[in-house]
Design a protein around this motif. Structure first.
Motif, PDB file in Angstrom:
ATOM      1  N   SER A 153      -7.730   5.759  -2.252  1.00 20.53           N
ATOM      2  CA  SER A 153      -8.728   5.446  -3.278  1.00 20.53           C
ATOM      3  C   SER A 153      -8.096   5.087  -4.614  1.00 20.53           C
ATOM      4  O   SER A 153      -8.763   4.526  -5.492  1.00 20.53           O
ATOM      5  CB  SER A 153      -9.670   6.642  -3.470  1.00 20.53           C
ATOM      6  OG  SER A 153      -8.936   7.792  -3.887  1.00 20.53           O
TER       7      SER A 153
ATOM      8  N   ARG B 133      -8.671  -4.483   2.241  1.00 20.20           N
ATOM      9  CA  ARG B 133      -8.947  -3.127   1.749  1.00 20.20           C
ATOM     10  C   ARG B 133      -8.778  -2.057   2.828  1.00 20.20           C
ATOM     11  O   ARG B 133      -8.055  -1.071   2.619  1.00 20.20           O
ATOM     12  CB  ARG B 133     -10.350  -3.053   1.137  1.00 20.20           C
ATOM     13  CG  ARG B 133     -10.454  -3.689  -0.221  1.00 20.20           C
ATOM     14  CD  ARG B 133     -11.770  -3.328  -0.904  1.00 20.20           C
ATOM     15  NE  ARG B 133     -11.705  -2.014  -1.530  1.00 20.20           N
ATOM     16  CZ  ARG B 133     -11.617  -1.829  -2.857  1.00 20.20           C
ATOM     17  NH1 ARG B 133     -11.572  -2.862  -3.670  1.00 20.20           N
ATOM     18  NH2 ARG B 133     -11.569  -0.618  -3.349  1.00 20.20           N
TER      19      ARG B 133
ATOM     20  N   ARG C 220      -5.325  -0.289  -6.303  1.00 18.93           N
ATOM     21  CA  ARG C 220      -6.102  -1.326  -6.979  1.00 18.93           C
ATOM     22  C   ARG C 220      -5.995  -2.628  -6.178  1.00 18.93           C
ATOM     23  O   ARG C 220      -5.002  -2.881  -5.504  1.00 18.93           O
ATOM     24  CB  ARG C 220      -5.589  -1.534  -8.406  1.00 18.93           C
ATOM     25  CG  ARG C 220      -5.636  -0.271  -9.247  1.00 18.93           C
ATOM     26  CD  ARG C 220      -5.150  -0.523 -10.651  1.00 18.93           C
ATOM     27  NE  ARG C 220      -4.966   0.715 -11.402  1.00 18.93           N
ATOM     28  CZ  ARG C 220      -4.571   0.764 -12.670  1.00 18.93           C
ATOM     29  NH1 ARG C 220      -4.316  -0.368 -13.326  1.00 18.93           N
ATOM     30  NH2 ARG C 220      -4.418   1.930 -13.281  1.00 18.93           N
ATOM     31  N   PHE C 221      -7.041  -3.445  -6.321  1.00 19.75           N
ATOM     32  CA  PHE C 221      -7.104  -4.682  -5.547  1.00 19.75           C
ATOM     33  C   PHE C 221      -7.428  -5.876  -6.457  1.00 19.75           C
ATOM     34  O   PHE C 221      -8.543  -6.407  -6.425  1.00 19.75           O
ATOM     35  CB  PHE C 221      -8.143  -4.563  -4.429  1.00 19.75           C
ATOM     36  CG  PHE C 221      -7.773  -3.567  -3.376  1.00 19.75           C
ATOM     37  CD1 PHE C 221      -7.025  -3.945  -2.277  1.00 19.75           C
ATOM     38  CD2 PHE C 221      -8.148  -2.227  -3.502  1.00 19.75           C
ATOM     39  CE1 PHE C 221      -6.660  -3.026  -1.305  1.00 19.75           C
ATOM     40  CE2 PHE C 221      -7.790  -1.295  -2.540  1.00 19.75           C
ATOM     41  CZ  PHE C 221      -7.046  -1.691  -1.435  1.00 19.75           C
TER      42      PHE C 221
ATOM     43  N   ALA D 146       0.818  -1.210   0.000  1.00 18.25           N
ATOM     44  CA  ALA D 146       0.000   0.000   0.000  1.00 18.25           C
ATOM     45  C   ALA D 146       0.852   1.260   0.000  1.00 18.25           C
ATOM     46  O   ALA D 146       0.457   2.291  -0.544  1.00 18.25           O
ATOM     47  CB  ALA D 146      -0.925   0.001   1.215  1.00 18.25           C
TER      48      ALA D 146
ATOM     49  N   MET E 157     -11.130  -9.871   2.097  1.00 18.59           N
ATOM     50  CA  MET E 157     -10.906  -8.709   1.235  1.00 18.59           C
ATOM     51  C   MET E 157     -11.572  -7.456   1.807  1.00 18.59           C
ATOM     52  O   MET E 157     -10.970  -6.381   1.844  1.00 18.59           O
ATOM     53  CB  MET E 157     -11.445  -8.986  -0.169  1.00 18.59           C
ATOM     54  CG  MET E 157     -10.717 -10.076  -0.930  1.00 18.59           C
ATOM     55  SD  MET E 157      -8.979  -9.671  -1.287  1.00 18.59           S
ATOM     56  CE  MET E 157      -9.159  -8.230  -2.341  1.00 18.59           C
ATOM     57  N   ARG E 158     -12.807  -7.613   2.276  1.00 18.55           N
ATOM     58  CA  ARG E 158     -13.594  -6.459   2.726  1.00 18.55           C
ATOM     59  C   ARG E 158     -13.141  -5.915   4.069  1.00 18.55           C
ATOM     60  O   ARG E 158     -13.040  -4.693   4.261  1.00 18.55           O
ATOM     61  CB  ARG E 158     -15.072  -6.871   2.814  1.00 18.55           C
ATOM     62  CG  ARG E 158     -16.028  -5.739   3.209  1.00 18.55           C
ATOM     63  CD  ARG E 158     -17.402  -6.303   3.533  1.00 18.55           C
ATOM     64  NE  ARG E 158     -17.352  -7.176   4.721  1.00 18.55           N
ATOM     65  CZ  ARG E 158     -18.146  -8.249   4.864  1.00 18.55           C
ATOM     66  NH1 ARG E 158     -19.021  -8.584   3.920  1.00 18.55           N
ATOM     67  NH2 ARG E 158     -18.047  -8.979   5.964  1.00 18.55           N
TER      68      ARG E 158
ATOM     69  N   VAL F 202     -15.300  -5.219  -3.395  1.00 18.45           N
ATOM     70  CA  VAL F 202     -14.197  -5.547  -2.475  1.00 18.45           C
ATOM     71  C   VAL F 202     -12.947  -5.990  -3.226  1.00 18.45           C
ATOM     72  O   VAL F 202     -11.836  -5.850  -2.721  1.00 18.45           O
ATOM     73  CB  VAL F 202     -14.606  -6.622  -1.440  1.00 18.45           C
ATOM     74  CG1 VAL F 202     -15.726  -6.103  -0.555  1.00 18.45           C
ATOM     75  CG2 VAL F 202     -15.013  -7.916  -2.102  1.00 18.45           C
ATOM     76  N   ALA F 203     -13.110  -6.536  -4.435  1.00 18.42           N
ATOM     77  CA  ALA F 203     -11.982  -6.826  -5.324  1.00 18.42           C
ATOM     78  C   ALA F 203     -12.238  -6.097  -6.634  1.00 18.42           C
ATOM     79  O   ALA F 203     -13.375  -6.021  -7.102  1.00 18.42           O
ATOM     80  CB  ALA F 203     -11.845  -8.322  -5.564  1.00 18.42           C
ATOM     81  N   ASP F 204     -11.191  -5.544  -7.216  1.00 21.10           N
ATOM     82  CA  ASP F 204     -11.340  -4.823  -8.478  1.00 21.10           C
ATOM     83  C   ASP F 204     -11.248  -5.756  -9.681  1.00 21.10           C
ATOM     84  O   ASP F 204     -11.690  -5.406 -10.780  1.00 21.10           O
ATOM     85  CB  ASP F 204     -10.260  -3.746  -8.608  1.00 21.10           C
ATOM     86  CG  ASP F 204     -10.357  -2.708  -7.510  1.00 21.10           C
ATOM     87  OD1 ASP F 204     -11.482  -2.395  -7.095  1.00 21.10           O
ATOM     88  OD2 ASP F 204      -9.306  -2.219  -7.061  1.00 21.10           O
TER      89      ASP F 204
ATOM     90  N   VAL G 141      -5.791   0.794   2.581  1.00 18.71           N
ATOM     91  CA  VAL G 141      -6.136   2.210   2.417  1.00 18.71           C
ATOM     92  C   VAL G 141      -5.547   3.035   3.560  1.00 18.71           C
ATOM     93  O   VAL G 141      -4.975   4.110   3.344  1.00 18.71           O
ATOM     94  CB  VAL G 141      -7.670   2.376   2.346  1.00 18.71           C
ATOM     95  CG1 VAL G 141      -8.055   3.846   2.463  1.00 18.71           C
ATOM     96  CG2 VAL G 141      -8.201   1.788   1.038  1.00 18.71           C
TER      97      VAL G 141
END
Length: 340
Positions: free
Chosen positions: A208, A193, A211-212, A171, A188-189, A306-308, A197
């Protein structure tokens, strides 16, 4: 949801390239290449040459097998070859493989990976004529000057991470946290994440913008139970001939320490049937995407927000066809997800 396969385990380059072309034709968002039996970089070049629009990336190259300078040059070249479609995923590799194959001790990777990613990001973004100088505790770089302009101002660099310290580092210094296979929605959630962040913002970055991408074991079969059985075997395989430290850790972080202990005991002894029987159904339910195409489509939908991106590691099925035909269920799944 951005969706695409993780290739690199196929028997031929022809299959790798053909699957990539089929994925592009059905609207997959990306093709990622693993560094397993083949070089991820060589595969990426082949796929780039055979496709027109789909994103192509490595997921992931082993940082301990190459220098950060050469990795940066490689990323610049592949990005130019692809017309700006390349993303670089990098990681520490398997600590056992690094020792067995290269005689490298990678058991304390944090400082090395910080230096590595920072050098790579400077190299890929260096304008023509500019120099890159870096002095870190592990890697140093001086006197290199970019001889031509990169195609883009930068190439996305994802750092593979599982444990909290590596996630924090990813990160802080990379463009995204490359999460490996076997990550639940809750992991992930609630863990990946928010912690990423917060770590990015703590060093003045915009959380923001991270990427995930997330790897996933994806087992698709018209027979739902057959798909789940194949997923069980694949999970067990991660602990043979020795437990993979990344996935062992990730299991334990998600509350499955007893299962990890069981697999660590049985699988090095080759007791696969016994391990499959003892593996909790909850692990298949929450850490894999398994079932019929429709069931897998619904599972993928649970990761929205939660995942990109879902990087699908295909799970082989019993008595499946060979070559590109083995990917027909995955192609069907991509089409179904895109039609939602």
């Amino acid at each position: 949801m951005r969706l695409g396969p993780l290739l690199g385990f196929e028997n031929s380059f022809e299959t790798v390239v053909s699957v990539a072309q089929e994925m592009e034709s059905v609207g997959a968002a990306s093709v990622m290449l693993a560094e397993a039996g083949r070089s991820a970089v060589t595969q990426a070049a082949a796929v780039i040459a055979a496709t027109d629009e789909i994103e192509v990336g490595t997921y992931v190259v082993n940082a301990f097998a190459r220098s950060p300078w050469l990795t940066g040059l490689t990323a610049r070249d592949l990005d130019e070859m692809s017309g700006g479609r390349f993303v670089l995923g990098v990681g520490t590799g398997n600590v056992h493989f690094n020792d067995w194959y290269m005689g490298i001790d990678s058991s304390k990777p944090l400082a090395a990976m910080r230096d590595f990613v920072q050098i790579v990001r400077e190299v890929v973004a260096a304008p023509a004529g500019s120099r890159v100088t870096y002095n870190g505790p592990v890697y140093e770089m001086g006197k290199w000057r970019a001889t031509y302009a990169p195609l883009r101002s930068s190439v996305p660099v994802y750092l593979s991470a599982s444990g909290p310290q590596m996630m924090r580092l990813a990160a802080e210094v990379s463009d995204g946290i490359g999460v490996g296979i076997m990550a639940s929605v809750e992991f992930m959630r609630d863990i990946v994440r928010p912690n990423a962040v917060a770590s990015a913002e703590a060093v003045g970055r915009e959380g923001s913008e991270l990427r995930f991408p997330m790897g996933a074991l994806v087992s698709v079969n018209q027979d739902s139970e057959a798909a789940r059985d194949a997923a069980r075997a694949s999970i067990c395989g991660l602990f043979h001939p020795v437990p993979h430290p990344y996935y062992d850790s990730q299991m334990r972080q998600q509350g499955f320490s007893e299962a990890a202990n069981m697999l660590s005991e049985l699988m090095p002894e080759g007791r696969t049937s016994e391990a499959k029987q003892l593996l909790p159904e909850e692990i298949v339910d929450s850490l894999t995407i398994s079932g019929t195409p429709s069931e897998c489509s619904r599972r993928i939908a649970q990761y929205e927000g939660v995942a990109d991106q879902v990087v699908m590691m295909r799970v082989a099925q019993r008595n499946e066809p060979v070559g590109v035909a083995a990917y027909e269920p995955i192609l069907e799944l991509v089409s179904e997800v895109n039609s939602r």
